[in-house]
Write an enzyme that holds these catalytic residues in place. Structure first.
Site, PDB file in Angstrom:
ATOM      1  N   GLU A   1     -10.660  11.897  16.700  1.00 23.81           N
ATOM      2  CA  GLU A   1      -9.680  12.708  17.423  1.00 23.81           C
ATOM      3  C   GLU A   1      -9.418  13.947  16.558  1.00 23.81           C
ATOM      4  OE1 GLU A   1      -6.725   9.966  19.966  1.00 23.81           O
ATOM      5  OE2 GLU A   1      -6.653   9.500  17.844  1.00 23.81           O
TER       6      GLU A   1
ATOM      7  N   HIS B   1      -8.799  12.372  13.033  1.00 27.99           N
ATOM      8  CA  HIS B   1      -8.444  10.951  13.034  1.00 27.99           C
ATOM      9  C   HIS B   1      -9.701  10.119  13.283  1.00 27.99           C
ATOM     10  CE1 HIS B   1      -6.008   7.419  14.832  1.00 27.99           C
ATOM     11  NE2 HIS B   1      -6.018   7.347  13.528  1.00 27.99           N
TER      12      HIS B   1
ATOM     13  N   ASN C   1      -4.170   5.638  19.861  1.00 28.41           N
ATOM     14  CA  ASN C   1      -3.146   4.652  19.488  1.00 28.41           C
ATOM     15  C   ASN C   1      -2.127   4.429  20.596  1.00 28.41           C
ATOM     16  OD1 ASN C   1      -3.889   3.457  17.103  1.00 28.41           O
ATOM     17  ND2 ASN C   1      -3.111   5.124  15.849  1.00 28.41           N
TER      18      ASN C   1
ATOM     19  N   SER D   1      -2.673   8.606  10.763  1.00 31.57           N
ATOM     20  CA  SER D   1      -2.713   7.955  12.078  1.00 31.57           C
ATOM     21  C   SER D   1      -1.386   8.091  12.801  1.00 31.57           C
ATOM     22  CB  SER D   1      -3.106   6.483  11.959  1.00 31.57           C
ATOM     23  OG  SER D   1      -2.727   5.918  10.760  1.00 31.57           O
TER      24      SER D   1
HETATM   25  N1  LIG Z   1      -7.041   1.637   8.138  1.00 27.43           N
HETATM   26  C1  LIG Z   1      -7.275   2.126   9.361  1.00 27.43           C
HETATM   27  O1  LIG Z   1      -7.757   1.446  10.283  1.00 27.43           O
HETATM   28  C2  LIG Z   1      -6.961   3.580   9.635  1.00 27.43           C
HETATM   29  C3  LIG Z   1      -7.456   4.186  10.805  1.00 27.43           C
HETATM   30  C4  LIG Z   1      -7.216   5.543  11.006  1.00 27.43           C
HETATM   31  C5  LIG Z   1      -6.493   6.264  10.091  1.00 27.43           C
HETATM   32  N2  LIG Z   1      -5.995   5.651   8.966  1.00 27.43           N
HETATM   33  C6  LIG Z   1      -5.260   6.461   8.001  1.00 27.43           C
HETATM   34  O2  LIG Z   1      -6.115   6.780   6.914  1.00 27.43           O
HETATM   35  C7  LIG Z   1      -5.336   6.927   5.718  1.00 27.43           C
HETATM   36  C8  LIG Z   1      -5.882   6.008   4.639  1.00 27.43           C
HETATM   37  O3  LIG Z   1      -5.844   4.683   5.117  1.00 27.43           O
HETATM   38  P1  LIG Z   1      -6.649   3.501   4.402  1.00 27.43           P
HETATM   39  O4  LIG Z   1      -6.598   2.362   5.325  1.00 27.43           O
HETATM   40  O5  LIG Z   1      -7.952   4.013   3.912  1.00 27.43           O
HETATM   41  O6  LIG Z   1      -5.704   3.215   3.143  1.00 27.43           O
HETATM   42  P2  LIG Z   1      -6.073   2.513   1.772  1.00 27.43           P
HETATM   43  O7  LIG Z   1      -4.797   2.001   1.230  1.00 27.43           O
HETATM   44  O8  LIG Z   1      -7.239   1.614   1.933  1.00 27.43           O
HETATM   45  O9  LIG Z   1      -6.563   3.746   0.856  1.00 27.43           O
HETATM   46  C9  LIG Z   1      -5.721   4.766   0.405  1.00 27.43           C
HETATM   47  C10 LIG Z   1      -6.266   5.219  -0.948  1.00 27.43           C
HETATM   48  O10 LIG Z   1      -5.613   6.424  -1.316  1.00 27.43           O
HETATM   49  C11 LIG Z   1      -5.404   6.380  -2.703  1.00 27.43           C
HETATM   50  N3  LIG Z   1      -4.406   7.377  -3.081  1.00 27.43           N
HETATM   51  C12 LIG Z   1      -3.069   7.325  -2.938  1.00 27.43           C
HETATM   52  N4  LIG Z   1      -2.521   8.471  -3.409  1.00 27.43           N
HETATM   53  C13 LIG Z   1      -3.527   9.241  -3.846  1.00 27.43           C
HETATM   54  C14 LIG Z   1      -3.606  10.540  -4.437  1.00 27.43           C
HETATM   55  N5  LIG Z   1      -2.524  11.254  -4.657  1.00 27.43           N
HETATM   56  N6  LIG Z   1      -4.832  11.029  -4.751  1.00 27.43           N
HETATM   57  C15 LIG Z   1      -5.942  10.298  -4.513  1.00 27.43           C
HETATM   58  N7  LIG Z   1      -5.923   9.070  -3.956  1.00 27.43           N
HETATM   59  C16 LIG Z   1      -4.738   8.555  -3.641  1.00 27.43           C
HETATM   60  C17 LIG Z   1      -5.017   4.943  -2.980  1.00 27.43           C
HETATM   61  O11 LIG Z   1      -5.164   4.598  -4.352  1.00 27.43           O
HETATM   62  C18 LIG Z   1      -5.995   4.202  -2.083  1.00 27.43           C
HETATM   63  O12 LIG Z   1      -7.214   3.920  -2.743  1.00 27.43           O
HETATM   64  C19 LIG Z   1      -3.888   6.622   6.114  1.00 27.43           C
HETATM   65  O13 LIG Z   1      -3.249   7.836   6.422  1.00 27.43           O
HETATM   66  C20 LIG Z   1      -4.057   5.781   7.367  1.00 27.43           C
HETATM   67  O14 LIG Z   1      -2.943   5.828   8.220  1.00 27.43           O
HETATM   68  C21 LIG Z   1      -6.236   4.327   8.711  1.00 27.43           C
END
Ligand SMILES: NC(=O)c1ccc[n+]([C@@H]2O[C@H](COP(=O)([O-])OP(=O)(O)OC[C@H]3O[C@@H](n4cnc5c(N)ncnc54)[C@H](O)[C@@H]3O)[C@@H](O)[C@H]2O)c1
Length: 288
Positions: free
Chosen positions: A155, A143, A193, A120
């Site tokens: 996106e 995204h 964003n 993000s």
């Molecule tokens: N939460 C939101 O609203 C949102 C919206 C858009 C984009 N994002 C982006 O999406 C991505 C994930 O966000 P999220 O909210 O799902 O996070 P989250 O913390 O819920 O999930 C991340 C997961 O990745 C796992 N992980 C970490 N390293 C790893 C690896 N090497 N191999 C496999 N799994 C691994 C973790 O154990 C965890 O389960 C981030 O880059 C975030 O910025 C989040």
């Protein structure tokens, strides 16, 4: 669209689990990997709960529930990524963690496999340097928005070296899984964003100036602007830490117009993250 047999998702958290679900709902096999098998399984559970919500709302047929979830394979290794047509990375928002993930995927996946990141706030072009020069042509950003099973927008962000047919193919894939893609330049905050945080910062300024309470600003946005949810309710959902983190990046990039407000820093200092900790702009303790 050329036939797509299998997708791979890395990270079975909030985003990855539902991104995987969207592929499965479109009838596409998908493997979801996390660092531990129980995290990957928890991701599948999360996908199941999201699907049940859609069933309850009448947006998905109950008769297709189990076959849909059976298309999602869970793993803690990259072995099952060898025959993926596209991989989507949704691990923690950390440059090194994401780069390591892509370097591992680069070693495992077929040369024709498309690579995308759900970052993000990081630059897609910078993340692309984690893979070989050839692969950078097939590397871009997708995204998604939370909750992914309900939010239609994606996106699509080409990096500096992404080839045009790759962009078109990924736009097609997004449509195939029921999303509406828009093309956005690789800039901090992309488009959504930037718009969102400009508004959130103004909402926080209104609270600081005593213009209205967070509750009333949320009401104003819902009833006066037609937003489905108010800014403070949404900050409490995404957490105030993540909000501050994104605003700091936007501030570094675009200057004073995105300077995080003191009232938000105070919430973060106090540990008032939002729903996750039971307290944010609202108090959730004792609520269901
Ligand atoms: N939460 C939101 O609203 C949102 C919206 C858009 C984009 N994002 C982006 O999406 C991505 C994930 O966000 P999220 O909210 O799902 O996070 P989250 O913390 O819920 O999930 C991340 C997961 O990745 C796992 N992980 C970490 N390293 C790893 C690896 N090497 N191999 C496999 N799994 C691994 C973790 O154990 C965890 O389960 C981030 O880059 C975030 O910025 C989040």
């Amino acid at each position: 669209m050329a036939e797509m047999k299998k997708a791979g998702v890395v990270g079975a958290g909030m985003m990855g689990s539902e991104i995987a679900l969207c592929f499965a709902m479109a009838g596409i096999r998908v493997v979801i990997k996390d660092i531990q098998m129980d995290f990957a399984r928890a991701g599948l559970d999360r996908a199941g709960k999201a699907l049940d919500k859609l069933v309850k709302k009448g947006q998905f047929e109950v008769s297709r529930r189990d076959t849909t979830l059976s298309l999602i394979e869970t793993t803690d290794t990259y072995d099952a990524f060898q025959d993926a047509d596209v991989v989507i990375e949704a691990v923690a928002e950390d440059l090194d963690v994401k780069k390591r993930t892509f370097a591992d995927l680069d070693k495992t996946c077929q040369p024709q496999c498309l690579f995308s990141t759900n970052t993000s706030s990081l630059r897609v072009t910078a993340l692309a340097t984690a893979v070989s020069e050839d692969r950078r042509r097939s590397f871009l950003g997708t995204h998604f928005f939370s909750p992914v099973s309900m939010m239609k927008l994606v996106e699509v962000i080409p990096g500096l070296e992404t080839e045009e047919p790759v962009v078109s193919r990924v736009m097609d894939i997004c449509q195939a899984i029921g999303k509406t893609p828009i093309r956005v330049k690789d800039v901090a905050g992309f488009a959504v964003n930037r718009l969102l945080h400009a508004m959130w910062i103004e909402a926080e300024r209104c609270v600081e100036e005593g213009v209205a309470t967070p509750e009333d600003i949320d009401i104003a946005c819902r009833l006066g602007l037609g937003h489905p949810v108010g800014p403070f309710q949404l900050m409490d959902l995404v957490t105030n830490e993540l909000t501050l983190n994104i605003q700091e990046i936007l501030h570094q990039t675009y200057g004073p117009r995105f300077m995080p407000r003191p009232v938000l820093r105070q919430k973060v200092d106090a540990g008032h993250s939002g729903r996750k900790t039971g307290k944010g702009w609202y108090d959730y303790r004792g609520r269901k």
